[in-house]
Design an enzyme around this catalytic site. Structure first.
Site, mmCIF file in Angstrom:
data_model
loop_
_atom_site.group_PDB
_atom_site.id
_atom_site.type_symbol
_atom_site.label_atom_id
_atom_site.label_comp_id
_atom_site.label_asym_id
_atom_site.label_seq_id
_atom_site.Cartn_x
_atom_site.Cartn_y
_atom_site.Cartn_z
ATOM 1 N N TRP A 120 -6.437 -11.873 -2.257
ATOM 2 C CA TRP A 120 -5.413 -11.396 -1.306
ATOM 3 C C TRP A 120 -6.032 -10.574 -0.184
ATOM 4 C CZ3 TRP A 120 -1.527 -13.940 -3.322
ATOM 5 C CH2 TRP A 120 -1.232 -13.890 -4.671
ATOM 6 N N LEU B 193 -9.973 -4.543 -2.255
ATOM 7 C CA LEU B 193 -9.704 -3.791 -3.479
ATOM 8 C C LEU B 193 -9.109 -4.706 -4.558
ATOM 9 C CD1 LEU B 193 -9.456 -0.996 -4.935
ATOM 10 C CD2 LEU B 193 -7.217 -0.755 -3.864
ATOM 11 N N PHE C 182 -10.631 -4.993 3.862
ATOM 12 C CA PHE C 182 -10.559 -4.022 2.758
ATOM 13 C C PHE C 182 -10.365 -4.802 1.462
ATOM 14 C CE2 PHE C 182 -7.731 -1.327 0.121
ATOM 15 C CZ PHE C 182 -8.453 -0.145 0.090
ATOM 16 N N GLY D 18 23.900 -19.021 10.146
ATOM 17 C CA GLY D 18 22.985 -20.176 10.035
ATOM 18 C C GLY D 18 21.774 -20.007 10.922
ATOM 19 N N GLU E 273 -0.295 -1.842 0.154
ATOM 20 C CA GLU E 273 -0.613 -0.410 0.237
ATOM 21 C C GLU E 273 0.202 0.406 -0.759
ATOM 22 O OE1 GLU E 273 -2.203 -2.118 2.211
ATOM 23 O OE2 GLU E 273 -2.113 -1.405 4.255
ATOM 24 N N SER F 132 -1.747 -2.986 -8.763
ATOM 25 C CA SER F 132 -1.293 -1.592 -8.728
ATOM 26 C C SER F 132 -2.201 -0.688 -9.550
ATOM 27 C CB SER F 132 0.140 -1.486 -9.261
ATOM 28 O OG SER F 132 0.995 -2.315 -8.519
HETATM 29 C C1 FAD Z 1 0.374 -10.183 2.438
HETATM 30 C C2 FAD Z 1 -0.528 -9.418 1.521
HETATM 31 C C3 FAD Z 1 -1.698 -8.857 2.031
HETATM 32 C C4 FAD Z 1 -2.587 -8.196 1.174
HETATM 33 N N1 FAD Z 1 -3.757 -7.700 1.691
HETATM 34 C C5 FAD Z 1 -4.631 -7.079 0.864
HETATM 35 C C6 FAD Z 1 -5.897 -6.609 1.365
HETATM 36 O O1 FAD Z 1 -6.203 -6.749 2.551
HETATM 37 N N2 FAD Z 1 -6.741 -6.006 0.497
HETATM 38 C C7 FAD Z 1 -6.428 -5.821 -0.837
HETATM 39 O O2 FAD Z 1 -7.246 -5.270 -1.546
HETATM 40 N N3 FAD Z 1 -5.245 -6.266 -1.327
HETATM 41 C C8 FAD Z 1 -4.348 -6.896 -0.522
HETATM 42 N N4 FAD Z 1 -3.144 -7.349 -1.011
HETATM 43 C C9 FAD Z 1 -2.835 -7.174 -2.422
HETATM 44 C C10 FAD Z 1 -1.827 -6.054 -2.640
HETATM 45 O O3 FAD Z 1 -2.431 -4.818 -2.397
HETATM 46 C C11 FAD Z 1 -1.287 -6.192 -4.081
HETATM 47 O O4 FAD Z 1 -0.514 -7.373 -4.118
HETATM 48 C C12 FAD Z 1 -0.473 -4.970 -4.477
HETATM 49 O O5 FAD Z 1 -1.311 -3.855 -4.653
HETATM 50 C C13 FAD Z 1 0.307 -5.206 -5.762
HETATM 51 O O6 FAD Z 1 -0.546 -5.674 -6.763
HETATM 52 P P1 FAD Z 1 -0.177 -6.999 -7.580
HETATM 53 O O7 FAD Z 1 0.162 -8.079 -6.630
HETATM 54 O O8 FAD Z 1 -1.290 -7.243 -8.525
HETATM 55 O O9 FAD Z 1 1.142 -6.634 -8.356
HETATM 56 P P2 FAD Z 1 1.234 -5.852 -9.757
HETATM 57 O O10 FAD Z 1 0.445 -4.601 -9.707
HETATM 58 O O11 FAD Z 1 0.956 -6.818 -10.859
HETATM 59 O O12 FAD Z 1 2.769 -5.470 -9.758
HETATM 60 C C14 FAD Z 1 3.781 -6.396 -10.122
HETATM 61 C C15 FAD Z 1 5.106 -5.627 -10.219
HETATM 62 O O13 FAD Z 1 4.997 -4.604 -11.218
HETATM 63 C C16 FAD Z 1 5.309 -3.331 -10.661
HETATM 64 N N5 FAD Z 1 4.458 -2.298 -11.251
HETATM 65 C C17 FAD Z 1 3.119 -2.319 -11.465
HETATM 66 N N6 FAD Z 1 2.712 -1.152 -11.991
HETATM 67 C C18 FAD Z 1 3.814 -0.373 -12.120
HETATM 68 C C19 FAD Z 1 4.054 0.941 -12.600
HETATM 69 N N7 FAD Z 1 3.085 1.721 -13.076
HETATM 70 N N8 FAD Z 1 5.326 1.415 -12.577
HETATM 71 C C20 FAD Z 1 6.346 0.655 -12.111
HETATM 72 N N9 FAD Z 1 6.178 -0.603 -11.644
HETATM 73 C C21 FAD Z 1 4.934 -1.105 -11.643
HETATM 74 C C22 FAD Z 1 5.004 -3.466 -9.172
HETATM 75 O O14 FAD Z 1 5.703 -2.511 -8.397
HETATM 76 C C23 FAD Z 1 5.468 -4.903 -8.912
HETATM 77 O O15 FAD Z 1 6.850 -4.904 -8.728
HETATM 78 C C24 FAD Z 1 -2.262 -8.032 -0.188
HETATM 79 C C25 FAD Z 1 -1.059 -8.571 -0.702
HETATM 80 C C26 FAD Z 1 -0.208 -9.266 0.138
HETATM 81 C C27 FAD Z 1 1.059 -9.848 -0.426
#
Ligand code: FAD
Length: 382
Positions: A156, A121, A119, A337, A360, A128
């Site tokens: 990711w 995205l 997937f 530990g 998600e 987010s």
């Molecule tokens: C192990 C792992 C597997 C993954 N697998 C996939 C995958 O298979 N496919 C895929 O598409 N993606 C995948 N991802 C990506 C994942 O979906 C994103 O990391 C996630 O959606 C968060 O986006 P970001 O990392 O850009 O964080 P950001 O969106 O930059 O967020 C950073 C911080 O800001 C906060 N924040 C952002 N917007 C708001 C808001 N409006 N209000 C309050 N707080 C906010 C967030 O909660 C977070 O604390 C994976 C990530 C990981 C770590």
């Protein structure tokens, strides 16, 4: 695979999980899931757990699928991630309101695990806000006769390193659409990522798309349905699976801390007799039980196609992932530990639990959605 009845499937999954659990630490260290584990998941029919029987799947009910997720997730988080990504995010979404042509082309192979799906995205600058109007998605599509031309870079992406099919989201003038991209289409490249906190054996990779020609029939659910319908449906299914993944990790951590607390002696007594340790155990018992009940409720509402299923799923995902973080952290605490050492599973459970608060939809995104629901539902009118 012979008997496809849910009872038999879940019993065989239990047996498989017993074999898997002692190997999960090695998968985590080696950052790879052996091919034979993926094949076993396929042979047992588990990769088609969410797909209706008519398309070659097991057609499990949401609650049966949740139980399956818990069984596999308790044994190995990365193997469970394969279920979430392949069976929930992609196969279950395609099995919904998509064209018969897409179903015929992809579903039977995905259901039998002959092809693995991922997937795609997220991007480096789009997380987010992936579906937001002002979001940072930069993967583009343009129509060129009978095909769509895709260009961009996804980051990711769990299982992109081994997947045969990518569900890719791209944008054109602010309109997000979803496409099924085959690994062997010219212009598709993947670059493995390592060094993750958890889900280390999920063959995570970046996907680079350079002038990839995708046949128009691989457009999923029409122009503009990319986020509003496809991603939202996928994330609904994915969140449900992650909610059960939280139950799985918290249950595993609870068993670790109780087993340790009845054996370990300090100050001449078992540490399980100290009330401060008992407080952590009481919280874990209660949290696991509450998280499981929320998951069952979300599954029941889903099965009934209730409009409340979406809010119930967000609530279950939020509660379960935050509970899993707290319970696994307390398991590390109870083991002292030994909790900080990879000779015991507690540290791995702790790392895996944190991932559930990010994927998600982060916990903050869930809070926003749940608060919206609360404001609409619980504000007095007039
Ligand atoms: C192990 C792992 C597997 C993954 N697998 C996939 C995958 O298979 N496919 C895929 O598409 N993606 C995948 N991802 C990506 C994942 O979906 C994103 O990391 C996630 O959606 C968060 O986006 P970001 O990392 O850009 O964080 P950001 O969106 O930059 O967020 C950073 C911080 O800001 C906060 N924040 C952002 N917007 C708001 C808001 N409006 N209000 C309050 N707080 C906010 C967030 O909660 C977070 O604390 C994976 C990530 C990981 C770590």
């Amino acid at each position: 695979m012979s008997d496809r009845s849910p009872d038999s499937v879940l019993k065989r999954a239990e047996a498989f999980a017993m074999e898997l659990a002692p190997r999960a630490g090695d998968f985590d260290r080696e950052e790879r899931l052996p091919r034979e584990v993926v094949e076993r998941m396929a042979d047992e029919g588990l990769l088609g757990a969410t797909v209706p029987v008519e398309w070659g799947g097991l057609g499990l009910t949401p609650i049966e699928y949740g139980e399956l997720t818990e069984i596999i997730g308790k044994a190995c988080a990365s193997t469970r991630a394969l279920l979430t990504v392949h069976a929930s995010l992609v196969a279950q979404t395609l099995a919904g309101r998509t064209s018969r042509r897409i179903k015929e082309k992809y579903l039977p192979d995905l259901a039998r695990g002959r092809r693995i799906a991922c997937f795609a995205l997220s991007e480096a600058d789009s997380g987010s806000d992936a579906g937001a109007e002002a979001g940072g998605m930069s993967t583009r599509y343009t129509r060129k006769g009978d095909v769509f031309l895709l260009n961009g870079r996804k980051k990711w992406i769990s299982f992109a390193g081994i997947a045969d099919v990518f569900l890719v989201f791209a944008v054109d003038n602010g309109v997000v659409s979803a496409f099924l991209v085959d690994r062997d289409m010219p212009g598709v490249e993947t670059f493995p990522m390592s060094g993750m906190l958890g889900n280390r054996a999920t063959h995570m990779a970046e996907i680079v798309l350079s002038d990839v020609e995708v046949p128009a029939e691989n457009l999923v659910s029409g122009i503009g349905a990319g986020f509003a319908f496809v991603a939202n449906t996928a994330l609904f299914h994915g969140r449900y699976s992650i909610a059960w993944a939280g139950v799985a990790l918290a249950q595993a951590a609870l068993e670790e801390m109780c087993t340790y607390a009845v054996r370990r002696r300090q100050f001449g007594s078992r540490i399980g007799s100290f009330q401060l340790v008992q407080g952590m155990i009481a919280d874990a018992v209660t949290s696991v039980s509450a998280a499981r009940e929320l998951c069952v409720r979300a599954g029941r509402l889903s099965a009934e196609r209730s409009p409340d299923a979406i809010a119930a799923t967000n609530i279950a995902k939020y509660f379960s992932s935050t509970a899993a973080c707290r319970v696994t952290s307390n398991a590390v605490q109870v083991l002292g530990g030994n909790g900080c050492w990879n000779g015991y599973p507690a540290e791995r459970l702790f790392r895996e639990a944190k991932i559930l608060e990010i994927i998600e939809g982060t916990s903050q995104v869930q809070e926003t959605l749940i608060a919206d629901f609360g404001l609409k539902t619980f504000s007095r009118k007039g």
